[in-house]
Design a protein around this motif. Structure first.
Motif, PDB file in Angstrom:
ATOM      1  N   ALA A 160     -12.166  -6.075   3.444  1.00  0.00           N
ATOM      2  CA  ALA A 160     -11.973  -4.630   3.398  1.00  0.00           C
ATOM      3  C   ALA A 160     -10.817  -4.263   2.483  1.00  0.00           C
ATOM      4  N   ALA A 161      -9.748  -5.054   2.506  1.00  0.00           N
ATOM      5  CA  ALA A 161      -8.587  -4.772   1.653  1.00  0.00           C
ATOM      6  C   ALA A 161      -8.930  -4.967   0.184  1.00  0.00           C
ATOM      7  N   VAL A 162      -9.717  -6.007  -0.135  1.00  0.00           N
ATOM      8  CA  VAL A 162     -10.124  -6.237  -1.528  1.00  0.00           C
ATOM      9  C   VAL A 162     -10.924  -5.042  -2.038  1.00  0.00           C
ATOM     10  N   ARG A 163     -11.856  -4.577  -1.239  1.00  0.00           N
ATOM     11  CA  ARG A 163     -12.668  -3.422  -1.654  1.00  0.00           C
ATOM     12  C   ARG A 163     -11.789  -2.190  -1.843  1.00  0.00           C
ATOM     13  N   ARG A 164     -10.891  -1.969  -0.905  1.00  0.00           N
ATOM     14  CA  ARG A 164     -10.015  -0.786  -0.985  1.00  0.00           C
ATOM     15  C   ARG A 164      -9.142  -0.822  -2.228  1.00  0.00           C
ATOM     16  N   MET A 165      -8.562  -1.983  -2.516  1.00  0.00           N
ATOM     17  CA  MET A 165      -7.670  -2.095  -3.665  1.00  0.00           C
ATOM     18  C   MET A 165      -8.438  -1.994  -4.981  1.00  0.00           C
ATOM     19  N   ALA A 166      -9.620  -2.602  -5.043  1.00  0.00           N
ATOM     20  CA  ALA A 166     -10.418  -2.511  -6.260  1.00  0.00           C
ATOM     21  C   ALA A 166     -10.811  -1.058  -6.533  1.00  0.00           C
ATOM     22  N   GLU A 167     -11.251  -0.367  -5.503  1.00  0.00           N
ATOM     23  CA  GLU A 167     -11.624   1.032  -5.681  1.00  0.00           C
ATOM     24  C   GLU A 167     -10.416   1.892  -6.051  1.00  0.00           C
ATOM     25  N   GLY A 168      -9.262   1.603  -5.444  1.00  0.00           N
ATOM     26  CA  GLY A 168      -8.059   2.375  -5.732  1.00  0.00           C
ATOM     27  C   GLY A 168      -7.562   2.182  -7.161  1.00  0.00           C
TER      28      GLY A 168
END
Length: 418
Positions: A277-285
């Motif tokens: 979830a953190a990887v997805r959040r950071m990539a999107e951010g």
């Protein structure tokens, strides 16, 4: 039982001639093959098992090999080794170094196969010393975490005898003669994550007209490091590695996209989901902050299970190893952050709802003189300088590693068959 198994192992391996086995190992090492391409390797293993009296089936689960030796009433014991090599350019300088450019047995699977062949041949010659069914498996595609599931999907435990116990081993850079055991959790789960940063390319002289995915990807690599340092508990260890960062083909061209491949190691399912979830959040951010025209593509492309040892099976095997190598040479260590797909062979969800006991251990492959000459006083210091698995200079001892591995695998099998 452990005493009898150890005595029988010593008896049938007395005078073990490693010359032919070492030549087999060196041949495998010189001709490595990548995952799902192990045709020559599989054929060599199959021929050796057939010559030892096994009923051999090839092309199981792709390039896998299964040998069955029936020897009266008794338990069914499965021994497993792996076939594939890695896309690594060898730098060992060995006279039998890889002849395949860019491909190397950098993880020791060639040694695993030679030990498997040696144990199978020794047990076949000594059929008067044991009773039961021996199933020997050479598994494809361990390095990509797909081979064990492919074997199961191709009827490993329906076409062939279903084992009462499955046994496997892995060479490591520790000194030859030592084994590493651990009941329960031995190794972490692994997850491969692909990330595509989608920018807008153009001429290198006009970056203001582009959205540069290279800069965005570089920021993302740095940001990802904070997941372990700031978002996970030290009591629930996590390793997150960016193994690939690829973008562009020309210095004066801003590319349309950048590609990252991440490797995640976790010891719990909860940690895995939080990091994903953190990887997805950071990539999107990061992509939003850069003004990318499209959101990133984040995809899980591979996974390995937790390597879980059945406590009873691990105790049985480690007791035999203590008698064979000395109690001081059997080390309980871990959990390790490496990964294996061996445990799929025992998990209930992949075996008709019933678990199969499994035991997996590490055996040392570094010659003692190399280990003792390495800088440092303790094992951790020496492991920083002795080339380990996946290193282009990884070179376990053909003689000491073979003797140790054959003995360890033979003793483990006889713990159940003797």
């Amino acid at each position: 039982m452990s005493s009898r198994a150890a005595e029988t192992t010593r008896a049938i391996l007395t005078g073990l001639d490693l010359t032919g086995l070492a030549a087999f190992y060196r041949d495998l090492h010189a001709h490595p093959e990548l995952s799902w391409q192990e045709h020559r390797t599989a054929a060599a293993v199959a021929a050796r098992l057939a010559a030892a009296g096994f009923t051999v089936t090839e092309r199981v689960g792709g390039t896998g090999v299964v040998g069955v030796l029936r020897n009266g009433d008794g338990p069914v014991v499965l021994l497993r080794a792996d076939l594939d090599a890695l896309p690594v350019t060898e730098r060992t300088g060995l006279p039998y170094a890889s002849t395949v450019p860019g491909v190397m047995h950098a993880c020791g699977h060639d040694l695993h196969l030679a030990c498997l062949a040696g144990a199978a041949e020794a047990l076949s010659r000594a059929r008067s010393s044991w009773s039961g069914v021996l199933v020997v498996v050479a598994q494809p595609a361990e390095e990509v975490g797909e081979g064990a599931l492919a074997l199961l999907g191709d009827g490993l435990f329906t076409r062939f005898p279903r084992p009462d116990v499955a046994l496997g081993q892995h060479v490591g850079p520790t000194p030859a003669g030592t084994t590493i055991h651990r009941p329960g959790l031995l190794m972490a789960a692994s997850t491969t994550i692909d990330v595509r940063v989608l920018g807008r390319g153009g001429h290198g002289s006009t970056p203001e007209l582009c959205v540069d995915p290279v800069v965005t990807a570089a920021h993302l690599v740095t940001r990802l490091q904070t997941i372990v340092s700031r978002e996970t508990s030290p009591s629930d260890p996590v390793v997150l590695t960016t193994g690939v960062l690829r973008a562009g083909t020309q210095a004066n061209v801003i590319p349309d996209e950048a590609y990252l491949a991440l490797n995640l190691r976790t010891r719990t399912d909860g940690a895995r989901e939080r990091v994903l979830a953190a990887v997805r959040r950071m990539a999107e951010g990061e992509c939003a902050a850069a003004g990318c025209p499209r959101p990133p593509q984040v995809e899980v492309t591979g996974r390995f299970p937790l390597t879980l040892n059945d406590p009873g099976a691990d105790a049985t095997v480690s007791a035999v190893h203590a008698e064979l190598f000395g109690a001081e040479a059997v080390i309980e260590h871990g959990p390790l952050m490496g990964s294996e797909d061996f445990s799929y062979l025992g998990l209930a969800e992949h075996n008709g709802g019933t678990a199969i006991p499994t035991a997996f251990w590490f055996f040392g492959g570094t010659p003692w003189q190399v280990w003792e000459a390495a800088p440092g006083d303790g094992p951790e210091d020496k492991l920083r300088t002795v080339p380990g698995n996946h290193n282009s200079r990884f070179a376990p001892s053909a003689e000491e590693g073979l003797r140790h591995g054959v003995t360890a695998l033979t003793g483990a099998a006889l713990a159940y068959l003797a």
